[in-house]
Design an enzyme around this catalytic site. Structure first.
Site, short mmCIF file in Angstrom:
data_model
loop_
_atom_site.label_atom_id
_atom_site.label_comp_id
_atom_site.label_asym_id
_atom_site.label_seq_id
_atom_site.Cartn_x
_atom_site.Cartn_y
_atom_site.Cartn_z
N MET A 186 32.98 -42.73 15.67
CA MET A 186 33.48 -41.52 16.33
C MET A 186 33.66 -40.43 15.27
O MET A 186 34.30 -40.67 14.24
CB MET A 186 34.83 -41.86 16.99
CG MET A 186 35.69 -40.69 17.33
SD MET A 186 35.41 -40.08 18.98
CE MET A 186 36.59 -38.73 18.99
N CYS A 202 28.46 -39.33 24.82
CA CYS A 202 28.63 -40.66 24.22
C CYS A 202 29.44 -41.60 25.12
O CYS A 202 29.21 -42.79 25.16
CB CYS A 202 29.32 -40.56 22.86
SG CYS A 202 28.26 -39.83 21.61
N HIS A 203 30.45 -41.06 25.82
CA HIS A 203 31.38 -41.94 26.55
C HIS A 203 31.06 -42.05 28.04
O HIS A 203 31.60 -42.93 28.71
CB HIS A 203 32.82 -41.44 26.37
CG HIS A 203 33.28 -41.45 24.95
ND1 HIS A 203 33.72 -42.59 24.32
CD2 HIS A 203 33.32 -40.47 24.01
CE1 HIS A 203 34.04 -42.29 23.06
NE2 HIS A 203 33.81 -41.02 22.85
N HIS A 210 19.28 -45.03 15.23
CA HIS A 210 19.10 -43.71 15.84
C HIS A 210 17.81 -43.11 15.28
O HIS A 210 17.83 -42.41 14.27
CB HIS A 210 20.31 -42.81 15.55
CG HIS A 210 20.29 -41.55 16.36
ND1 HIS A 210 19.44 -40.50 16.09
CD2 HIS A 210 20.98 -41.18 17.46
CE1 HIS A 210 19.64 -39.54 16.98
NE2 HIS A 210 20.57 -39.93 17.82
N HIS A 263 18.52 -45.38 24.06
CA HIS A 263 18.80 -43.99 23.69
C HIS A 263 17.48 -43.27 23.39
O HIS A 263 16.74 -42.96 24.29
CB HIS A 263 19.78 -43.97 22.52
CG HIS A 263 20.35 -42.62 22.26
ND1 HIS A 263 21.27 -42.04 23.09
CD2 HIS A 263 20.12 -41.72 21.28
CE1 HIS A 263 21.58 -40.82 22.63
NE2 HIS A 263 20.88 -40.62 21.52
N CYS A 306 32.23 -34.78 24.86
CA CYS A 306 32.54 -36.21 24.92
C CYS A 306 31.62 -37.01 25.84
O CYS A 306 31.31 -38.17 25.57
CB CYS A 306 33.99 -36.44 25.35
SG CYS A 306 35.16 -35.24 24.68
FE1 DHE Z 1 20.47 -35.89 21.10
C1 DHE Z 1 17.09 -36.47 21.33
C2 DHE Z 1 20.98 -37.85 23.81
C3 DHE Z 1 23.85 -35.65 20.58
C4 DHE Z 1 19.95 -33.47 18.76
N1 DHE Z 1 19.26 -36.99 22.31
C5 DHE Z 1 17.89 -37.10 22.24
C6 DHE Z 1 17.43 -37.94 23.31
C7 DHE Z 1 18.53 -38.33 24.02
C8 DHE Z 1 19.68 -37.72 23.39
C9 DHE Z 1 18.56 -39.21 25.23
C10 DHE Z 1 15.98 -38.34 23.56
C11 DHE Z 1 15.30 -37.33 24.45
C12 DHE Z 1 13.84 -37.67 24.68
O1 DHE Z 1 13.15 -38.00 23.70
O2 DHE Z 1 13.38 -37.62 25.83
N2 DHE Z 1 22.14 -36.67 21.99
C13 DHE Z 1 22.11 -37.44 23.10
C14 DHE Z 1 23.47 -37.81 23.47
O3 DHE Z 1 23.80 -38.46 24.49
C15 DHE Z 1 24.36 -37.38 22.38
C16 DHE Z 1 24.73 -38.60 21.55
C17 DHE Z 1 25.68 -36.77 22.81
C18 DHE Z 1 25.59 -35.55 23.66
O4 DHE Z 1 26.62 -35.11 24.17
O5 DHE Z 1 24.51 -35.01 23.88
C19 DHE Z 1 23.42 -36.47 21.59
N3 DHE Z 1 21.69 -34.76 19.85
C20 DHE Z 1 23.03 -34.81 19.83
C21 DHE Z 1 23.57 -33.84 18.91
O6 DHE Z 1 24.80 -33.61 18.69
C22 DHE Z 1 22.43 -33.21 18.21
C23 DHE Z 1 22.42 -33.69 16.76
C24 DHE Z 1 22.46 -31.69 18.15
C25 DHE Z 1 22.25 -30.98 19.43
O7 DHE Z 1 21.36 -30.12 19.50
O8 DHE Z 1 22.97 -31.26 20.39
C26 DHE Z 1 21.25 -33.81 18.99
N4 DHE Z 1 18.82 -35.13 20.19
C27 DHE Z 1 18.83 -34.11 19.28
C28 DHE Z 1 17.46 -33.80 18.92
C29 DHE Z 1 16.63 -34.68 19.64
C30 DHE Z 1 17.51 -35.49 20.45
C31 DHE Z 1 17.05 -32.76 17.89
C32 DHE Z 1 15.10 -34.76 19.60
C33 DHE Z 1 14.65 -35.47 18.37
C34 DHE Z 1 13.16 -35.54 18.25
O9 DHE Z 1 12.66 -35.34 17.12
O10 DHE Z 1 12.49 -35.82 19.25
#
Ligand code: DHE
Length: 559
Positions: free
Chosen positions: A100, A49-50, A378, A336, A46
């Site tokens: 959500m 996001c929150h 996103h 983000h 959680c």
């Molecule tokens: Fe991510 C990138 C934050 C959930 C997979 N994610 C990012 C970045 C941030 C972020 C700040 C950019 C980083 C950078 O470029 O320096 N992500 C968050 C969250 O806060 C969120 C919404 C909730 C959490 O608890 O983390 C979240 N993200 C997810 C997932 O549930 C995903 C789908 C699966 C996982 O592995 O957790 C996920 N996020 C990704 C991926 C990237 C990413 C694969 C990089 C994408 C790219 O091509 O650069």
């Protein structure tokens, strides 16, 4: 207590280390075991996001009681206490139209009940994390002088894919040429991203638990040479890419504490911490402005550090760490993820809950544009291509709407001068089959734009990709059934087709099939030209694969 936070089981340690100012008047009672369970689940599922303090960002404010006054002076009150256990259970189980996601396939009924009660109590406040704490957590497993002096394997390192195995806390290094799993290494919990050193020799990963791992690809088998903790919650890590600074520094972005930390790129020795707490673009103090995406400029010794809750973009000059200079650019709240435009001069970042994309001009150090978009953009890193009618565009998908937004981006290239009038405008919105997109991707050699929809609640959407023909965007996209192509048995939990990554040559697209936390999953590889299935990479150890980072494409920011 802080020491315990440094251990491998940081999540449970974090739970214990939280401040005990927890019980909220009028909130349902909880046993100590339930509180600990709630705290662990909250952190894992959680907080992203929150927010740790539950003030809301991509997700809603989840404080027991809150009061807001808008610009006209109108006061609104709300909070989880008002919603009550039964309503909260429904929201957690089935999700909402506001974006959500449902947790009924991830959490048990009992866990959902614990969470509904947990969030009616006062949020836990985790401890701060100092430079000394970082130093205490630092493990230099192999000093630089004891590492190989040349590549000791025959792997084509430029085409290796660093692949997150989310729920096992591991990273799979997959040989992109043979498509064999080269090695699986222990890392932090739910590694978020991997970035490559400017030389391509080292892979740096960051786990949600704040653990940074440095992996040397020159050994016969990839080897962890150093690790360090940034705090208790983190998402981003980036190297220094400017000429003369290759492999010199690493920067990590913390969700908790809200700060960024600079380390030595060769050893991970911590050098400096900079807090991001302060006023938002609206001038209000925020106690938890988390560091979201960070990228390294190719034209200056600078990182672009995006601070989520304040809506401020920092250009951090790393040429003199002791006398650090920062340019602070106002954009919009809830920054983000994002990526470079096709010239790599402008950084395009989603202010997701503000429904905007900010473009920073890294040459002038100023905001170039703030573009209104549909709900919750996103981009991942987004996708750049030459639109047949509008010239260079940068694309983002949306979590909250059924479109892919194409924004025209400027260039000094004379051949695109005629498209200047469109710059920073949304020139087209490609229709998708629903909301819930997370990533779009193309490659300079490809004529396809790939889009996923893993957060869409329908199986028909979550398990597929849609591929648009860049030469003729009026054509309906081709549906690629990733789950079916994997050949793996259908499971109760959705198998989300998530995150596309091209191979080095730009001829193949790799897509993760992200199944349940104990199910065997796969990476499904397609030929980009024919859109035909090329290979299914699967193994009993392939559990919850998500992000994949091709060494060459990540080093050079190809997308
Ligand atoms: Fe991510 C990138 C934050 C959930 C997979 N994610 C990012 C970045 C941030 C972020 C700040 C950019 C980083 C950078 O470029 O320096 N992500 C968050 C969250 O806060 C969120 C919404 C909730 C959490 O608890 O983390 C979240 N993200 C997810 C997932 O549930 C995903 C789908 C699966 C996982 O592995 O957790 C996920 N996020 C990704 C991926 C990237 C990413 C694969 C990089 C994408 C790219 O091509 O650069």
């Amino acid at each position: 207590m802080k020491k315990a936070l440094l251990g491998v089981f940081a999540v449970s340690a974090l739970t214990v280390a939280m401040s005990s100012a927890f019980a909220q008047e009028g909130a349902p009672a909880m046993t100590a075991a339930e509180k600990e369970q709630g705290s662990k689940i909250y952190f894992e599922r959680c907080a992203g996001c929150h927010g740790v303090l539950r003030k809301g960002a991509t997700g809603k404010n989840l404080e027991p009681a809150w009061k807001k006054t808008d610009k006209e002076g109108k006061v609104t009150e709300g909070g989880t206490l008002k919603l009550g256990t039964a309503r909260l259970e429904k929201i957690i189980a089935y999700g909402t139209d506001g974006g959500m996601v449902n947790y009924d396939d991830i959490l048990t009924k009992e866990e959902i009940n614990v969470m509904a009660r947990y969030i009616q109590n006062t949020p836990d406040v985790p401890p701060e994390f100092s430079l000394k704490d970082m130093k205490d957590s630092w493990k230099l497993v192999v000093p630089v002088k004891d590492r190989p002096t040349k590549q000791m394997n025959k792997i084509n390192l430029a085409n290796v894919f660093a692949t997150t195995l989310r729920d096992t806390g591991e990273l799979a290094l997959i040989d992109g040429d043979t498509k064999e799993i080269w090695s699986i290494l222990k890392t932090g919990y739910a590694v978020h991203i991997s970035r490559m050193s400017a030389s391509g020799r080292y892979v740096y990963t960051v786990g949600r638990d704040g653990l940074v791992t440095m992996i040397d690809l020159w050994y016969e088998k990839p080897t962890t040479v150093a690790s360090i903790r940034l705090g208790s919650d983190a998402r981003s890590v980036e190297v220094s890419k400017f000429k003369g600074y290759e492999d010199k520094y690493l920067v990590g972005g913390g969700y908790w504490p809200p700060q960024y930390s600079i380390m030595d790129g060769g050893t991970l020795e911590p050098l400096k911490i900079v807090s991001t707490r302060g006023a938002t673009v609206d001038g209000e103090y925020h106690p938890e402005p988390r560091v979201a995406s960070i990228v390294a400029s190719h034209i200056k010794p600078e990182w672009v550090v995006n601070v989520k809750e304040t809506g401020m973009i920092k250009l951090v000059d790393y040429s003199d760490i002791a006398n650090l200079k920062e340019i602070t650019i106002n954009s919009a709240k809830f920054l983000h993820d994002g990526g470079w435009d096709y010239t790599k001069r402008y950084f395009m970042v989603a202010a997701n809950a503000s429904n905007k994309v900010a473009a920073v001009d890294t040459k002038t150090g100023k905001l170039a544009a703030l573009v209104d978009t549909k709900k919750i953009p996103h981009p991942g890193r987004g996708a750049n291509f030459i639109h047949p009618k509008f010239g260079p565009v940068w694309a983002t998908g949306h979590l909250g709407d059924a479109v892919i937004t194409l924004i025209s981006t400027p260039t000094d290239d004379k051949k695109y001068a005629k498209y200047k009038e469109y710059n920073w405008k949304v020139v087209e919105e490609l229709k998708t089959n629903g909301a819930g997109n997370l990533f779009v991707k193309t490659h300079p050699k490809s004529t396809h734009l790939w889009a996923d929809m893993p957060m869409n609640p329908e199986r028909d959407n979550a398990e597929v990709n849609y591929v648009y023909d860049i030469k003729d965007l009026s054509k309906p996209p081709v549906k690629i059934d990733v789950a079916k192509d994997s050949g793996l048995p259908v499971t109760k939990a959705l198998r989300r087709a998530v995150h596309q990554e091209f191979n080095k040559d730009g001829t193949e697209v790799w897509i993760s099939l992200w199944g349940g936390k104990t199910d065997q999953s796969a990476i499904v590889v397609y030929d980009d030209k024919t859109l035909k299935l090329k290979k299914v990479i699967t193994d009993p150890k392939m559990i919850t694969p998500t992000g994949k980072f091709n060494v060459y494409n990540t080093m050079h920011d190809v997308f």
